[in-house]
Design a protein around this motif. Structure first.
Motif, PDB file in Angstrom:
ATOM      1  N   MET A 149       0.605  -1.008   0.010  1.00 48.44           N
ATOM      2  CA  MET A 149      -0.054   0.081  -0.052  1.00 48.44           C
ATOM      3  C   MET A 149       1.071   1.184   0.003  1.00 48.44           C
ATOM      4  SD  MET A 149      -3.087  -1.363   2.407  1.00 48.44           S
ATOM      5  CE  MET A 149      -4.140   0.272   2.316  1.00 48.44           C
ATOM      6  N   LEU A 150       2.241   1.129   0.212  1.00 49.31           N
ATOM      7  CA  LEU A 150       3.255   2.018   0.093  1.00 49.31           C
ATOM      8  C   LEU A 150       3.149   2.603  -1.472  1.00 49.31           C
ATOM      9  CD1 LEU A 150       5.010   4.276   1.087  1.00 49.31           C
ATOM     10  CD2 LEU A 150       6.876   2.270   1.412  1.00 49.31           C
ATOM     11  N   PRO A 184       1.075   3.327  -4.037  1.00 41.23           N
ATOM     12  CA  PRO A 184       0.381   4.779  -4.659  1.00 41.23           C
ATOM     13  C   PRO A 184       1.270   5.856  -4.089  1.00 41.23           C
ATOM     14  CG  PRO A 184      -1.366   3.160  -3.840  1.00 41.23           C
ATOM     15  CD  PRO A 184      -0.052   2.295  -3.320  1.00 41.23           C
ATOM     16  N   LEU A 185       1.779   5.929  -2.834  1.00 42.13           N
ATOM     17  CA  LEU A 185       2.593   7.158  -2.507  1.00 42.13           C
ATOM     18  C   LEU A 185       3.941   7.253  -3.405  1.00 42.13           C
ATOM     19  CD1 LEU A 185       2.586   9.582  -1.054  1.00 42.13           C
ATOM     20  CD2 LEU A 185       3.550   8.290   0.849  1.00 42.13           C
ATOM     21  N   ARG A 241       3.011   8.471  -6.784  1.00 39.50           N
ATOM     22  CA  ARG A 241       2.661   9.837  -6.960  1.00 39.50           C
ATOM     23  C   ARG A 241       3.900  10.894  -6.478  1.00 39.50           C
ATOM     24  NH1 ARG A 241      -3.079  10.815  -7.038  1.00 39.50           N
ATOM     25  NH2 ARG A 241      -4.025   8.692  -7.253  1.00 39.50           N
ATOM     26  N   THR A 242       4.678  10.275  -5.811  1.00 39.81           N
ATOM     27  CA  THR A 242       5.977  11.069  -5.595  1.00 39.81           C
ATOM     28  C   THR A 242       6.990  10.901  -6.600  1.00 39.81           C
ATOM     29  OG1 THR A 242       5.998  10.246  -3.132  1.00 39.81           O
ATOM     30  CG2 THR A 242       7.922  10.985  -4.061  1.00 39.81           C
ATOM     31  N   SER A 295       5.322  13.675  -9.123  1.00 36.04           N
ATOM     32  CA  SER A 295       5.516  14.946  -8.640  1.00 36.04           C
ATOM     33  C   SER A 295       6.959  15.449  -8.674  1.00 36.04           C
ATOM     34  CB  SER A 295       4.979  15.063  -7.302  1.00 36.04           C
ATOM     35  OG  SER A 295       5.487  16.114  -6.474  1.00 36.04           O
ATOM     36  N   THR A 296       7.982  14.587  -8.275  1.00 35.93           N
ATOM     37  CA  THR A 296       9.220  14.956  -8.236  1.00 35.93           C
ATOM     38  C   THR A 296       9.846  14.765  -9.777  1.00 35.93           C
ATOM     39  OG1 THR A 296      10.060  12.888  -7.504  1.00 35.93           O
ATOM     40  CG2 THR A 296       9.561  14.376  -5.778  1.00 35.93           C
ATOM     41  N   PHE A 302       4.149  15.420   3.446  1.00 31.77           N
ATOM     42  CA  PHE A 302       3.481  15.338   2.008  1.00 31.77           C
ATOM     43  C   PHE A 302       2.439  16.474   2.089  1.00 31.77           C
ATOM     44  CE2 PHE A 302       5.564  11.396   1.732  1.00 31.77           C
ATOM     45  CZ  PHE A 302       6.273  11.357   0.627  1.00 31.77           C
ATOM     46  N   ILE A 312       6.602  17.976   0.351  1.00 29.31           N
ATOM     47  CA  ILE A 312       6.473  17.658  -0.972  1.00 29.31           C
ATOM     48  C   ILE A 312       5.070  17.817  -1.418  1.00 29.31           C
ATOM     49  CG2 ILE A 312       6.581  15.923  -2.820  1.00 29.31           C
ATOM     50  CD1 ILE A 312       9.035  14.505  -1.582  1.00 29.31           C
ATOM     51  N   ASP A 313       4.843  18.650  -2.240  1.00 36.08           N
ATOM     52  CA  ASP A 313       3.412  18.942  -2.737  1.00 36.08           C
ATOM     53  C   ASP A 313       3.119  18.017  -3.943  1.00 36.08           C
ATOM     54  OD1 ASP A 313       0.979  19.905  -3.899  1.00 36.08           O
ATOM     55  OD2 ASP A 313       1.631  21.869  -4.159  1.00 36.08           O
ATOM     56  N   LEU A 314       2.395  17.106  -3.679  1.00 32.50           N
ATOM     57  CA  LEU A 314       1.987  15.906  -4.573  1.00 32.50           C
ATOM     58  C   LEU A 314       0.992  16.182  -5.907  1.00 32.50           C
ATOM     59  CD1 LEU A 314       1.535  12.969  -1.999  1.00 32.50           C
ATOM     60  CD2 LEU A 314       3.552  13.369  -3.716  1.00 32.50           C
ATOM     61  N   SER A 371      -6.864  14.144  -4.638  1.00 37.53           N
ATOM     62  CA  SER A 371      -6.835  12.761  -5.042  1.00 37.53           C
ATOM     63  C   SER A 371      -5.385  12.060  -4.782  1.00 37.53           C
ATOM     64  CB  SER A 371      -6.916  12.245  -6.726  1.00 37.53           C
ATOM     65  OG  SER A 371      -5.622  12.673  -7.342  1.00 37.53           O
ATOM     66  N   ASN A 372      -4.374  12.740  -4.459  1.00 36.78           N
ATOM     67  CA  ASN A 372      -3.349  12.340  -3.719  1.00 36.78           C
ATOM     68  C   ASN A 372      -3.342  12.054  -2.330  1.00 36.78           C
ATOM     69  OD1 ASN A 372      -0.988  12.521  -6.022  1.00 36.78           O
ATOM     70  ND2 ASN A 372      -1.910  14.793  -6.056  1.00 36.78           N
ATOM     71  N   GLY A 403      -2.817   8.083  -1.714  1.00 37.33           N
ATOM     72  CA  GLY A 403      -1.415   7.541  -1.263  1.00 37.33           C
ATOM     73  C   GLY A 403      -1.001   7.955  -0.021  1.00 37.33           C
TER      74      GLY A 403
END
Lengths: 217, 217
Positions: A192-193, A195-196, A199-200, A203-204, B154, B179-181, B185-186, B189
């Motif tokens: 479940m990590l 999705p983060l 998205r990280t 984003s990065t 986050f 960190i701005d994702l 919807s984020n 995560g």
């Protein structure tokens, strides 16, 4: 402990296999067909310690196996390997049940009250499933310093001796900070990590990262 | 920007409220009843900048609101505050949809293809929901150094100006690596990190930790 079978011949399997060869292991890559072009290339370019074959042949070959198949195809691939070939083996499950059927970012095909790691363990009761490495990209898996620091690696599984053997490999890859979460049900939190992670990454614009558990010593 | 409403009078609300008072904010704690004993104690022990009232009164009072209610009760609490009182406000949603109905460890009551942050934003369209702080315990929320280092925080939400204002508060709490994702919807995560948080806590017996994204500069 020097023979390892890799299930899956994609980028992840190739990266793991190549790293293991450099560490001195004998590695057999397994795929649906022993004629798989990527697996044959792996054998031909990596000397006498590299070989390839079917899922079943790779599973029979290795004392430790790496599940490098796509998460949503992992149970099928393991069934192709067969319960006889898997019996008593340690399976390092680094896959994730990512469902890209609705595009990016993916959802998980199983989560929350179950996990892929648990599903594999439940289906293959004679296999010792150890979940780890699934929370970073494959280049960071075999070289955590590529993240630019010392991220944490989680590990879980029902069999303590199997986890000890897997920890040896993690240490050889360069993982210094490993947290054993406990039994295989902890695969839920680890998967479940993802999705983060995704998205990280989006984003990065950087896939070379890891998560460190910052905590009091 | 100096008046803040706190929804929820438990440990999280009290910790956030006390930290905001120290930073010079005026803080009103809101609960179902203005006679809530914990909220009255907060008012009586914290001087002229502290007050308490109903959810609606706290929502009207603050330009920025903190959702410190239990995740599974958050929508209900916000409905008690009322859409009129919430209109145009920024809501810092630090709650998690933890479902303890089957004991420890909890599952999530919503995840994967939806999240509590999204559900709140969808239900209260005139509210600017910013998800953040939900991934650490409340003492680390207001003092990340309590983790023993500099973990990452986050943040996500649909409104960029709202996120800017929330980032100011995060910086005042001591968060240096944020960190701005992207959009709300984020929250998926970020909320799906909770199972790993819980399992790391159970494994290490230490709730004073945070996750740092280790990455190349």
């Amino acid at each position: 402990m020097k023979r390892i079978g890799i299930l899956g011949t994609g980028t992840v399997g190739k990266t793991i296999g190549t790293a293991l060869l450099k560490l001195g292991y004998e590695v057999k890559m397994g795929s649906r067909s022993s004629e798989n072009a990527l697996a044959k290339e792996f054998t031909e370019t990596n000397g006498s310690k590299a070989s390839n074959g079917t899922f079943a042949e790779a599973a029979e070959f290795g004392e430790i196996l790496f599940n490098c198949t796509l998460g949503m195809a992992s149970i099928q691939a393991l069934n192709l390997a067969g319960k006889d070939a898997l019996k008593g083996k340690i399976l390092i499950d680094l896959s994730n049940p990512l469902d890209f059927s609705k595009g990016m970012p993916p959802s998980l095909s199983v989560c929350n009250t179950d996990s892929l790691g648990e599903q594999i363990q439940k289906e293959f009761t004679d296999l010792q499933v150890v979940k780890t490495l699934n929370i970073v990209n494959c280049e960071v898996m075999v070289n955590p310093a590529k993240s630019g620091g010392e991220p944490t690696m989680f590990i879980c599984g029902n069999a303590a001796p199997a986890k000890e053997k897997v920890l040896e490999i993690l240490h050889q890859f360069g993982w210094k900070d490993c947290i054993d979460l406990g039994d295989i049900s902890n695969a839920r939190g680890m998967e479940m990590l993802l999705p983060l992670w995704v998205r990280t990454y989006l984003s990065t614009k950087n896939g070379y990262f890891g998560f460190k558990v910052i905590r009091q010593a």
